[in-house]
Design a protein around this motif. Structure first.
Motif, PDB file in Angstrom:
ATOM      1  N   LEU A   1       0.874  -0.820   0.012  1.00  0.00           N
ATOM      2  CA  LEU A   1      -0.444  -0.155  -0.181  1.00  0.00           C
ATOM      3  C   LEU A   1       0.575   0.981  -0.450  1.00  0.00           C
ATOM      4  O   LEU A   1       1.619   1.500   0.657  1.00  0.00           O
ATOM      5  CB  LEU A   1      -0.901  -0.580   1.267  1.00  0.00           C
ATOM      6  CG  LEU A   1      -1.850  -1.329   0.526  1.00  0.00           C
ATOM      7  CD1 LEU A   1      -2.640  -0.801   2.607  1.00  0.00           C
ATOM      8  CD2 LEU A   1      -3.056  -1.513   0.024  1.00  0.00           C
ATOM      9  N   TRP A   2       0.508   2.503  -1.023  1.00  0.00           N
ATOM     10  CA  TRP A   2       0.973   3.246  -1.228  1.00  0.00           C
ATOM     11  C   TRP A   2       0.941   4.417  -0.223  1.00  0.00           C
ATOM     12  O   TRP A   2      -0.023   4.488   0.871  1.00  0.00           O
ATOM     13  CB  TRP A   2       0.806   4.715  -2.269  1.00  0.00           C
ATOM     14  CG  TRP A   2       1.237   5.103  -2.378  1.00  0.00           C
ATOM     15  CD1 TRP A   2       2.636   5.394  -3.063  1.00  0.00           C
ATOM     16  CD2 TRP A   2       0.997   7.266  -2.007  1.00  0.00           C
ATOM     17  NE1 TRP A   2       2.496   7.257  -3.469  1.00  0.00           N
ATOM     18  CE2 TRP A   2       1.695   8.099  -2.470  1.00  0.00           C
ATOM     19  CE3 TRP A   2       0.301   6.900  -1.029  1.00  0.00           C
ATOM     20  CZ2 TRP A   2       1.642   8.781  -2.101  1.00  0.00           C
ATOM     21  CZ3 TRP A   2      -0.459   8.391  -0.854  1.00  0.00           C
ATOM     22  CH2 TRP A   2       0.741   9.696  -0.872  1.00  0.00           C
ATOM     23  N   SER A   3       1.643   4.618   1.150  1.00  0.00           N
ATOM     24  CA  SER A   3       1.264   5.794   1.694  1.00  0.00           C
ATOM     25  C   SER A   3       2.875   7.245   2.497  1.00  0.00           C
ATOM     26  O   SER A   3       3.499   6.841   1.570  1.00  0.00           O
ATOM     27  CB  SER A   3       0.908   5.045   3.349  1.00  0.00           C
ATOM     28  OG  SER A   3       2.625   4.700   3.475  1.00  0.00           O
ATOM     29  N   PRO A   4       2.388   8.358   2.816  1.00  0.00           N
ATOM     30  CA  PRO A   4       3.112   9.271   2.988  1.00  0.00           C
ATOM     31  C   PRO A   4       4.645   8.830   3.244  1.00  0.00           C
ATOM     32  O   PRO A   4       6.144   9.283   3.152  1.00  0.00           O
ATOM     33  CB  PRO A   4       3.113  10.692   3.846  1.00  0.00           C
ATOM     34  CG  PRO A   4       1.737   9.731   3.824  1.00  0.00           C
ATOM     35  CD  PRO A   4       1.220   8.813   3.210  1.00  0.00           C
ATOM     36  N   SER A   5       4.730   6.749   4.911  1.00  0.00           N
ATOM     37  CA  SER A   5       5.237   6.982   4.377  1.00  0.00           C
ATOM     38  C   SER A   5       6.182   5.948   3.810  1.00  0.00           C
ATOM     39  O   SER A   5       7.749   5.426   4.153  1.00  0.00           O
ATOM     40  CB  SER A   5       5.358   6.220   6.258  1.00  0.00           C
ATOM     41  OG  SER A   5       4.528   5.436   6.118  1.00  0.00           O
ATOM     42  N   ASP A   6       5.727   5.211   3.111  1.00  0.00           N
ATOM     43  CA  ASP A   6       5.678   4.129   2.521  1.00  0.00           C
ATOM     44  C   ASP A   6       5.098   4.404   0.948  1.00  0.00           C
ATOM     45  O   ASP A   6       4.371   3.678   0.032  1.00  0.00           O
ATOM     46  CB  ASP A   6       6.184   2.578   3.090  1.00  0.00           C
ATOM     47  CG  ASP A   6       5.859   1.272   1.675  1.00  0.00           C
ATOM     48  OD1 ASP A   6       7.761   1.956   1.025  1.00  0.00           O
ATOM     49  OD2 ASP A   6       5.856   0.526   2.194  1.00  0.00           O
ATOM     50  N   PRO A   7       5.692   5.005   0.273  1.00  0.00           N
ATOM     51  CA  PRO A   7       5.013   5.707  -1.017  1.00  0.00           C
ATOM     52  C   PRO A   7       5.754   4.767  -2.774  1.00  0.00           C
ATOM     53  O   PRO A   7       6.269   5.522  -3.572  1.00  0.00           O
ATOM     54  CB  PRO A   7       5.554   7.259  -1.402  1.00  0.00           C
ATOM     55  CG  PRO A   7       6.934   7.117  -0.883  1.00  0.00           C
ATOM     56  CD  PRO A   7       6.490   6.710   0.209  1.00  0.00           C
ATOM     57  N   PHE A   8       4.877   3.175  -2.842  1.00  0.00           N
ATOM     58  CA  PHE A   8       5.500   2.939  -3.095  1.00  0.00           C
ATOM     59  C   PHE A   8       4.451   2.642  -4.572  1.00  0.00           C
ATOM     60  O   PHE A   8       3.465   2.746  -4.199  1.00  0.00           O
ATOM     61  CB  PHE A   8       5.449   1.345  -2.451  1.00  0.00           C
ATOM     62  CG  PHE A   8       5.604  -0.205  -3.124  1.00  0.00           C
ATOM     63  CD1 PHE A   8       7.093  -0.592  -3.366  1.00  0.00           C
ATOM     64  CD2 PHE A   8       5.022  -0.498  -3.719  1.00  0.00           C
ATOM     65  CE1 PHE A   8       7.564  -0.903  -4.605  1.00  0.00           C
ATOM     66  CE2 PHE A   8       5.246  -0.979  -4.536  1.00  0.00           C
ATOM     67  CZ  PHE A   8       6.999  -1.834  -5.491  1.00  0.00           C
ATOM     68  N   LEU A   9       5.205   2.826  -5.155  1.00  0.00           N
ATOM     69  CA  LEU A   9       4.419   2.835  -6.592  1.00  0.00           C
ATOM     70  C   LEU A   9       5.251   1.317  -8.174  1.00  0.00           C
ATOM     71  O   LEU A   9       5.875   1.239  -8.180  1.00  0.00           O
ATOM     72  CB  LEU A   9       5.425   4.194  -7.379  1.00  0.00           C
ATOM     73  CG  LEU A   9       4.323   5.532  -7.364  1.00  0.00           C
ATOM     74  CD1 LEU A   9       5.484   6.069  -8.227  1.00  0.00           C
ATOM     75  CD2 LEU A   9       3.164   5.422  -6.957  1.00  0.00           C
ATOM     76  N   TYR A  10       3.865   1.232  -8.474  1.00  0.00           N
ATOM     77  CA  TYR A  10       4.134  -0.301  -9.538  1.00  0.00           C
ATOM     78  C   TYR A  10       3.899   0.657 -10.994  1.00  0.00           C
ATOM     79  O   TYR A  10       3.748   1.230 -11.077  1.00  0.00           O
ATOM     80  CB  TYR A  10       2.824  -1.275  -9.837  1.00  0.00           C
ATOM     81  CG  TYR A  10       2.549  -1.754  -8.352  1.00  0.00           C
ATOM     82  CD1 TYR A  10       2.700  -3.423  -7.864  1.00  0.00           C
ATOM     83  CD2 TYR A  10       1.872  -1.387  -7.100  1.00  0.00           C
ATOM     84  CE1 TYR A  10       2.704  -3.997  -6.722  1.00  0.00           C
ATOM     85  CE2 TYR A  10       1.826  -1.606  -5.973  1.00  0.00           C
ATOM     86  CZ  TYR A  10       1.816  -3.604  -5.502  1.00  0.00           C
ATOM     87  OH  TYR A  10       1.815  -4.230  -4.725  1.00  0.00           O
ATOM     88  N   ASP A  11       4.986  -0.670 -11.872  1.00  0.00           N
ATOM     89  CA  ASP A  11       4.930   0.887 -12.882  1.00  0.00           C
ATOM     90  C   ASP A  11       4.065  -0.596 -13.708  1.00  0.00           C
ATOM     91  O   ASP A  11       3.348  -1.813 -13.237  1.00  0.00           O
ATOM     92  CB  ASP A  11       6.348   0.089 -13.426  1.00  0.00           C
ATOM     93  CG  ASP A  11       7.571   0.540 -12.935  1.00  0.00           C
ATOM     94  OD1 ASP A  11       7.508   1.663 -12.169  1.00  0.00           O
ATOM     95  OD2 ASP A  11       8.777   0.328 -12.981  1.00  0.00           O
ATOM     96  N   LEU A  12       3.821   0.332 -14.766  1.00  0.00           N
ATOM     97  CA  LEU A  12       2.558  -0.158 -15.587  1.00  0.00           C
ATOM     98  C   LEU A  12       2.484  -0.568 -16.929  1.00  0.00           C
ATOM     99  O   LEU A  12       3.533   1.068 -17.532  1.00  0.00           O
ATOM    100  CB  LEU A  12       0.913   0.437 -15.239  1.00  0.00           C
ATOM    101  CG  LEU A  12      -0.411   0.448 -16.116  1.00  0.00           C
ATOM    102  CD1 LEU A  12      -0.444  -1.269 -15.205  1.00  0.00           C
ATOM    103  CD2 LEU A  12      -0.617   1.200 -15.959  1.00  0.00           C
ATOM    104  N   LYS A  13       2.776  -0.823 -17.927  1.00  0.00           N
ATOM    105  CA  LYS A  13       2.867  -1.132 -19.273  1.00  0.00           C
ATOM    106  C   LYS A  13       1.846  -1.414 -19.684  1.00  0.00           C
ATOM    107  O   LYS A  13       0.905  -2.575 -19.568  1.00  0.00           O
ATOM    108  CB  LYS A  13       4.250  -2.212 -19.368  1.00  0.00           C
ATOM    109  CG  LYS A  13       5.129  -1.643 -19.049  1.00  0.00           C
ATOM    110  CD  LYS A  13       6.476  -2.572 -19.726  1.00  0.00           C
ATOM    111  CE  LYS A  13       8.125  -2.379 -19.061  1.00  0.00           C
ATOM    112  NZ  LYS A  13       8.629  -1.174 -18.941  1.00  0.00           N
ATOM    113  N   VAL A  14       0.602  -1.142 -20.804  1.00  0.00           N
ATOM    114  CA  VAL A  14      -0.128  -0.828 -21.376  1.00  0.00           C
ATOM    115  C   VAL A  14       0.254  -0.838 -22.994  1.00  0.00           C
ATOM    116  O   VAL A  14       1.098   0.084 -23.246  1.00  0.00           O
ATOM    117  CB  VAL A  14      -1.007   0.308 -21.831  1.00  0.00           C
ATOM    118  CG1 VAL A  14      -2.138   0.246 -22.161  1.00  0.00           C
ATOM    119  CG2 VAL A  14      -1.693   0.403 -19.864  1.00  0.00           C
TER     120      VAL A  14
END
Length: 614
Positions: free
Chosen positions: A278-291
């Motif tokens: 999960l994304w949060s201020p303490s752990d701003p994790f982003l998934y990459d996306l290919k379309v």
């Protein structure tokens, strides 16, 4: 002999016109930031401008020195250009090299010759504008490519058929902007800046760029996370799609594919995200996306993007008071009012490093949220907040401020809406719709704010309901500090300078309680002022120590309000802006008035207050 004289006169005449044109130089009439000297006039703001839809193998940045002229509104063309303007800085700004006002009776004309890279030949060529304020018409090789109205949303034109076979192509842009003489959304711009109202911004103020795409291409994508179902839903708008075309969507975590689905081009792909982070201020994790767009087994187009698994919602606490939740947990949201203005670029940061500086310093101060006030930023700003875990409240830029203030403390059913003309209402609706569409995919944005302090507030219930319907994944703050109505997800009080909150007994059962503005503690610092006189804050101080002492009492009071029902607060403000000296940082960004570590220590008290949910 006559022919020779005529030719000589022609050459001398051209030389005389060129001699009258002014070369570019930074306008040094006022303070500037440290980054002003770092601007590359040949390639200002060179970064890829659209981080949520990336095709970085075939694009060209057109920022740089263009010709310009300011002419009477009725005049269609410039008899001669007056000099060079640095795009994408507004003509009134120091970094434009012009530093002049335009006004409702004149228009701003741009002219620029470009070459189209050979790699773009045989493809569809799009001309993109990040933002132009306000009414724009674009010409390519003398023919109109299209018109656009709106100062805060990106737009583009297909110019393929307007390109000539020659190496050079001519682009001309015509801009008219009435500022506060018109009913259009304009934010805090005003023809006669004073107090909380600032210098006009006219013309191109975000990146201009070319992009080559295939005949059938991915025009946009839409990403909707659902952390409860552990899914991300991705849909794409495909231009010139043909029967049988499909979309392949891949979600990646640190380069590894974690989910994949293929659907028809006009369908939505629902991907299951196991072991979601999960994304949060303490752990701003982003998934990459290919379309990818696929026809048969042949790939036709591909874009790179990203998404976050995060949720913003409301639920009652143990006392029955509605609370703002992030990922189903209460997180007190606290941050500054952020105008996004620059003394040298006005709406436009001088460089990406300058933009990053503001966000980084706010993180250093301990804030987890920013209220982006009456302005929309370039897409890269939101991308940086996504990467760095900064929650954002996004205001709609106001306009047509004809209605009076009518605030009724403790009452939520006596709002007075302005009766705007169909033209005025149309401008608002069109722009707000485009702003929400263009910003939808940025996970850092958690709150939409349609109105501020009754500035042009109209049809509050209708606009609020429409905003919620358009984007049910975010909370809507219908009228920040404005005429309270029984609409939206929260009740928002503005109170200067000391913290306060809406009455929990009156409002708390149905809406989250927030303090949308407070503080405004001023500290003018000689040598860092936009103007020498008439600088102001809601309460001014003579030293940083005395200001901080007062600020610390505010934090103590805030810590008392949170258990009583307060969900969020917004302090005025990030930086000084023109005549306002109530920023944590001076307008030129050269002095941070209070040590960030001291501020962070006070801020962290607020996040440690425990609130039990029902």
């Amino acid at each position: 002999m006559k022919r020779g004289i005529s030719l000589l006169l022609l050459v001398l005449g051209q030389f005389a016109v060129q001699a009258q044109e002014k070369p570019w130089s930074l306008v040094r009439e006022r303070i500037v930031t440290p980054w002003a000297e770092q601007v590359d006039v040949n390639a200002p703001l060179p970064e890829y401008p659209r981080p949520q839809l990336v095709r970085n193998n075939n694009w060209k940045n057109l920022n740089g020195l263009w010709n310009y002229a300011i002419v009477p509104k009725g005049q269609k063309a410039a008899p001669k250009y007056e000099g060079k303007i640095l795009v994408p800085f507004a003509v009134e700004s120091a970094l434009s090299g012009v530093g002049r006002r335009v006004g409702k009776d004149s228009v701003l004309l741009y002219q620029h010759n470009i070459s189209v890279p050979s790699s773009m030949r045989g493809k569809k060529v799009l001309l993109h504008f990040g933002a132009v304020d306000w009414q724009t018409e674009v010409f390519v090789n003398g023919k109109s490519a299209g018109k656009h109205e709106g100062g805060f949303d990106p737009f583009s034109f297909d110019i393929t058929k307007l390109l000539s076979k020659s190496a050079k192509q001519e682009i001309r842009v015509r801009v008219w902007d009435p500022t506060d003489d018109g009913p259009q959304p304009r934010g805090k711009q005003i023809n006669k800046p004073d107090g909380i109202w600032y210098t006009p911004v006219t013309g191109i103020w975000q990146t201009v760029w070319l992009e080559a795409v295939p005949e059938t291409y991915i025009e946009s994508t839409k990403h909707t996370p659902d952390i409860d179902a552990k899914t991300i839903t991705v849909s794409a708008t495909v231009a010139a799609a043909k029967a049988g075309d499909q979309i392949r969507v891949q979600a990646l975590s640190k380069g590894k594919v974690v989910a994949e689905k293929v659907v028809d081009a006009n369908a939505a792909a629902v991907l299951n995200i196991a072991d979601q982070r999960l994304w949060s201020p303490s752990d701003p994790f982003l998934y990459d996306l290919k379309v990818s767009l696929v026809r048969g087994s042949k790939p036709m187009d591909q874009v790179d993007s990203y998404f976050a698994m995060r949720k913003i919602s409301m639920a009652p606490d143990a006392n029955g008071i509605q609370r703002m939740l992030l990922n189903n947990k209460f997180v007190f949201q606290y941050g500054p009012l952020d105008q996004g203005w620059w003394p040298d670029g006005l709406y436009t940061p001088p460089t990406e490093a300058a933009m990053v500086f503001d966000v980084d310093r706010l993180k250093d101060m301990g804030f987890n949220m920013i209220r982006k006030h009456i302005k929309v930023e370039p897409a890269r700003y939101y991308y940086y907040c996504d990467k760095n875990g900064m929650l954002l409240w996004q205001d709609m830029p106001s306009g047509d401020l004809g209605n009076g203030w009518e605030n009724h403390p403790g009452v939520i059913d006596r709002a007075t809406d302005q009766k705007r003309t169909p033209e005025s209402e149309g401008y608002y609706r069109k722009e707000w719709d485009k702003i929400m569409t263009s910003l939808y995919n940025f996970p850092s944005i958690v709150v939409w704010v349609p109105f501020n302090e009754a500035w042009g507030q109209f049809k509050t219930k209708e606009i609020t309901d429409w905003t919620i319907q358009k984007d049910p994944t975010r909370l809507v703050n219908s009228a920040s500090g404005g005429n309270f109505t029984q609409d939206g997800h929260m009740v928002d009080l503005h109170n200067y300078p000391r913290p306060a909150m809406p009455d929990p007994e009156l409002f708390g059962a149905k809406r989250a309680l927030v303090l949308g503005e407070f503080g405004g503690l001023g500290l003018p610092l000689t040598g860092h002022l936009w103007q020498e006189r008439d600088n102001w804050g809601y309460q001014n101080f003579k030293s940083a120590d005395s200001l901080f002492t007062r600020y610390a009492t505010f934090m103590d009071r805030m810590a008392e309000l949170i258990p009583m029902g307060l969900s969020a607060a917004v302090y005025t403000q990030t930086t000084d802006v023109e005549g306002e000296v109530n920023g944590f940082i001076t307008y030129d960004r050269k002095v941070i008035k209070v040590e960030p570590k001291k501020l962070k220590k006070e801020t962290e008290k607020l996040y440690n207050v425990k609130v039990e949910l029902k």
